[in-house]
Design an enzyme around this catalytic site. Structure first.
Site, PDB file in Angstrom:
ATOM      1  CE  LYS A 197      77.432  90.062 -43.037  1.00  0.00           C
ATOM      2  NZ  LYS A 197      78.703  90.409 -42.326  1.00  0.00           N
ATOM      3  CE1 TYR A 226      77.473  93.680 -46.955  1.00  0.00           C
ATOM      4  CE2 TYR A 226      78.988  92.165 -45.879  1.00  0.00           C
ATOM      5  CZ  TYR A 226      78.093  93.208 -45.809  1.00  0.00           C
ATOM      6  OH  TYR A 226      77.806  93.773 -44.592  1.00  0.00           O
TER       7      TYR A 226
HETATM    8  P1  NAD Z   1      81.305  92.474 -32.099  1.00  0.00           P
HETATM    9  O1  NAD Z   1      82.245  91.403 -31.690  1.00  0.00           O
HETATM   10  O2  NAD Z   1      81.829  93.865 -32.143  1.00  0.00           O
HETATM   11  O3  NAD Z   1      80.032  92.473 -31.136  1.00  0.00           O
HETATM   12  C1  NAD Z   1      79.403  91.275 -30.727  1.00  0.00           C
HETATM   13  C2  NAD Z   1      78.570  91.544 -29.477  1.00  0.00           C
HETATM   14  O4  NAD Z   1      78.034  90.301 -29.028  1.00  0.00           O
HETATM   15  C3  NAD Z   1      79.404  92.124 -28.328  1.00  0.00           C
HETATM   16  O5  NAD Z   1      78.658  93.123 -27.671  1.00  0.00           O
HETATM   17  C4  NAD Z   1      79.584  90.935 -27.380  1.00  0.00           C
HETATM   18  O6  NAD Z   1      79.668  91.323 -26.025  1.00  0.00           O
HETATM   19  C5  NAD Z   1      78.297  90.150 -27.634  1.00  0.00           C
HETATM   20  N1  NAD Z   1      78.419  88.725 -27.332  1.00  0.00           N
HETATM   21  C6  NAD Z   1      77.512  88.007 -26.646  1.00  0.00           C
HETATM   22  N2  NAD Z   1      77.914  86.739 -26.508  1.00  0.00           N
HETATM   23  C7  NAD Z   1      79.111  86.650 -27.101  1.00  0.00           C
HETATM   24  C8  NAD Z   1      80.038  85.572 -27.269  1.00  0.00           C
HETATM   25  N3  NAD Z   1      79.788  84.345 -26.832  1.00  0.00           N
HETATM   26  N4  NAD Z   1      81.179  85.841 -27.931  1.00  0.00           N
HETATM   27  C9  NAD Z   1      81.437  87.070 -28.437  1.00  0.00           C
HETATM   28  N5  NAD Z   1      80.594  88.131 -28.294  1.00  0.00           N
HETATM   29  C10 NAD Z   1      79.440  87.911 -27.630  1.00  0.00           C
HETATM   30  O7  NAD Z   1      80.699  92.046 -33.504  1.00  0.00           O
HETATM   31  P2  NAD Z   1      80.016  92.985 -34.584  1.00  0.00           P
HETATM   32  O8  NAD Z   1      81.015  93.420 -35.576  1.00  0.00           O
HETATM   33  O9  NAD Z   1      79.184  93.998 -33.932  1.00  0.00           O
HETATM   34  O10 NAD Z   1      79.082  91.900 -35.348  1.00  0.00           O
HETATM   35  C11 NAD Z   1      77.851  91.447 -34.812  1.00  0.00           C
HETATM   36  C12 NAD Z   1      76.971  90.938 -35.939  1.00  0.00           C
HETATM   37  O11 NAD Z   1      76.717  91.999 -36.852  1.00  0.00           O
HETATM   38  C13 NAD Z   1      77.606  89.810 -36.775  1.00  0.00           C
HETATM   39  O12 NAD Z   1      76.616  88.897 -37.145  1.00  0.00           O
HETATM   40  C14 NAD Z   1      78.131  90.525 -38.003  1.00  0.00           C
HETATM   41  O13 NAD Z   1      78.192  89.710 -39.147  1.00  0.00           O
HETATM   42  C15 NAD Z   1      77.109  91.634 -38.166  1.00  0.00           C
HETATM   43  N6  NAD Z   1      77.679  92.811 -38.837  1.00  0.00           N
HETATM   44  C16 NAD Z   1      77.053  93.309 -39.921  1.00  0.00           C
HETATM   45  C17 NAD Z   1      77.552  94.405 -40.591  1.00  0.00           C
HETATM   46  C18 NAD Z   1      76.830  94.970 -41.783  1.00  0.00           C
HETATM   47  O14 NAD Z   1      77.404  95.795 -42.487  1.00  0.00           O
HETATM   48  N7  NAD Z   1      75.583  94.579 -42.013  1.00  0.00           N
HETATM   49  C19 NAD Z   1      78.728  95.006 -40.148  1.00  0.00           C
HETATM   50  C20 NAD Z   1      79.360  94.489 -39.010  1.00  0.00           C
HETATM   51  C21 NAD Z   1      78.824  93.391 -38.360  1.00  0.00           C
END
Ligand code: NAD
Length: 362
Positions: free
Chosen positions: A135, A219
């Site tokens: 999401k 949420y």
């Molecule tokens: P994060 O920044 O920790 O991870 C993002 C990943 O994408 C990294 O591995 C990064 O290397 C990669 N990536 C590839 N291209 C990129 C770019 N151009 N810029 C930045 N990163 C790039 O983020 P996250 O917290 O893991 O979130 C990722 C997704 O998961 C989001 O859509 C977020 O909303 C979702 N999320 C959902 C929940 C939930 O509870 N359902 C919780 C956290 C995150």
């Protein structure tokens, strides 16, 4: 292997004696699957994939971590040895489409920054893989429609990572309205936290699509929609900004009200500067409250009749098993792409209301 009600209750962990049987969240029948677990490839090995999804995939019964897609070779090496992933199941963003030839990957789980969901869901569908997408599903209604269309044309299922649909406290919130008087239904939902690093992608419009609303407000929208059990007809929203530099590209704090058919109303709040974590549902003679409401674990709940005591579950493991069960048994999910699209319709209306300073139809 059978995924039975008994096994599910067991996965709920200790303390199940406290659980009222009538309140056990159940999968849609049938619960039977064959002896093959679905192989899941995680795309994007950031925080959520590393600290929540990969560990959860060690607890799932119907799926397992079979592959990864990453742009960082050092991460690929680390994950390969930690999770025993064969080199043939490791991809990068360029050669990702070759996944079409990999029979040990059934599902692609897109865990990338929001702006990349659209591209990778469509590429996964074209490779014939079912898709779990984090999401918010995408940045716009148009993108969501294109993703749904691509999955439908490819004959694959699309799910959105709404982990709270698997949580017993939120299952109870969904059922609350149906259990007693049907009088006035009011919902208050709030989710916010103070965001750190000012350089992160969540504060860049091109990558995140928006700020607190896209990340946390969704949420609060979800909670209002599934507590009331109807779709909002209109929204009125207000935006507040205390740090115009940090939040130059995205929203910091938004409040909004939604009107539902039947005269039901919700009032919601989201923020990247002020913590908030609450769901309150009120009917004519009863009330229901979760606080904190939206955490991975540690949700606490009470109603006018007393405390709610559900055992803690691994939301991500139950979510992925539930989705897998839908794939294996060809069952519709309440967290499908269509659900993700509905939230984006509301989010677009909220941003439009802020822009126009008026009530907007959803
Ligand atoms: P994060 O920044 O920790 O991870 C993002 C990943 O994408 C990294 O591995 C990064 O290397 C990669 N990536 C590839 N291209 C990129 C770019 N151009 N810029 C930045 N990163 C790039 O983020 P996250 O917290 O893991 O979130 C990722 C997704 O998961 C989001 O859509 C977020 O909303 C979702 N999320 C959902 C929940 C939930 O509870 N359902 C919780 C956290 C995150």
């Amino acid at each position: 292997m059978k995924y039975t009600r008994r096994k599910f209750v067991k996965t709920l962990g200790a303390g199940s004696a406290l659980l009222m049987l009538s309140a056990i969240p159940t999968f849609s029948e049938p619960l039977f699957t064959g002896d093959k677990k679905l192989g899941v490839a995680l795309v994007g090995l950031g925080n959520y994939a590393t600290h929540e999804l990969a560990p959860a995939l060690q607890e799932t019964s119907l799926c397992y971590l079979s592959g990864i897609v990453t742009g960082t070779p050092a991460k690929a090496e680390r994950w390969r040895s930690q999770y025993n992933i064969p080199g043939s199941n490791i991809y990068n963003y360029e050669n990702f489409d070759k996944i079409i030839d990999n029979e040990s990957i059934d599902v692609v789980y897109v865990v990338l920054p929001n702006s990349m969901h659209h591209e990778f869901v469509i590429r996964a569908a074209k490779a014939g893989k079912h898709v779990f997408c984090e999401k918010p599903m995408a940045l716009s209604v148009k993108e969501c429609e294109e993703m749904i269309d691509a999955c439908s044309k490819a004959g694959v299922k699309l799910f959105v990572g709404y982990r709270l649909h698997s949580d017993p406290y939120h299952k109870a919130a969904m059922k609350f309205r149906a259990e007693g008087d049907s009088g006035i239904l009011y919902v208050q939902s709030e989710f916010g936290f103070k965001i750190g690093d000012p350089t992160q992608w969540r504060l860049k419009k091109a990558l995140a699509g928006g700020g607190a609303m896209m990340d946390l407000g969704i949420y609060a929208i979800q909670a209002a929609r599934y507590s009331i059990g109807k779709e909002p007809q209109s929204v009125t929203a207000q935006e507040y900004k205390t740090d115009p530099q940090k939040f130059a590209e995205v929203d910091e704090t938004i409040t909004w009200q939604m009107e539902f058919p039947g005269g039901h109303v919700s009032n919601s709040y989201t923020s990247y500067s002020t913590p908030a974590n609450n769901l309150y549902i009120s009917t004519e003679r009863r009330w229901f409250n979760l606080m904190p409401a939206f955490n991975y674990g540690g949700i606490e709940g009470r109603t006018n009749e007393g405390e709610l005591n559900f055992p803690r579950i691994n939301q991500q493991a139950v979510q992925m098993d539930t989705f897998s069960n839908c794939i294996i048994n060809n069952i519709e999910s309440d967290a499908s792409g269509k659900e993700g699209l509905k939230d984006l319709k509301v989010i677009e209306a909220i941003y439009k209301s802020i822009e126009n300073g008026s009530k907007v139809k959803v």
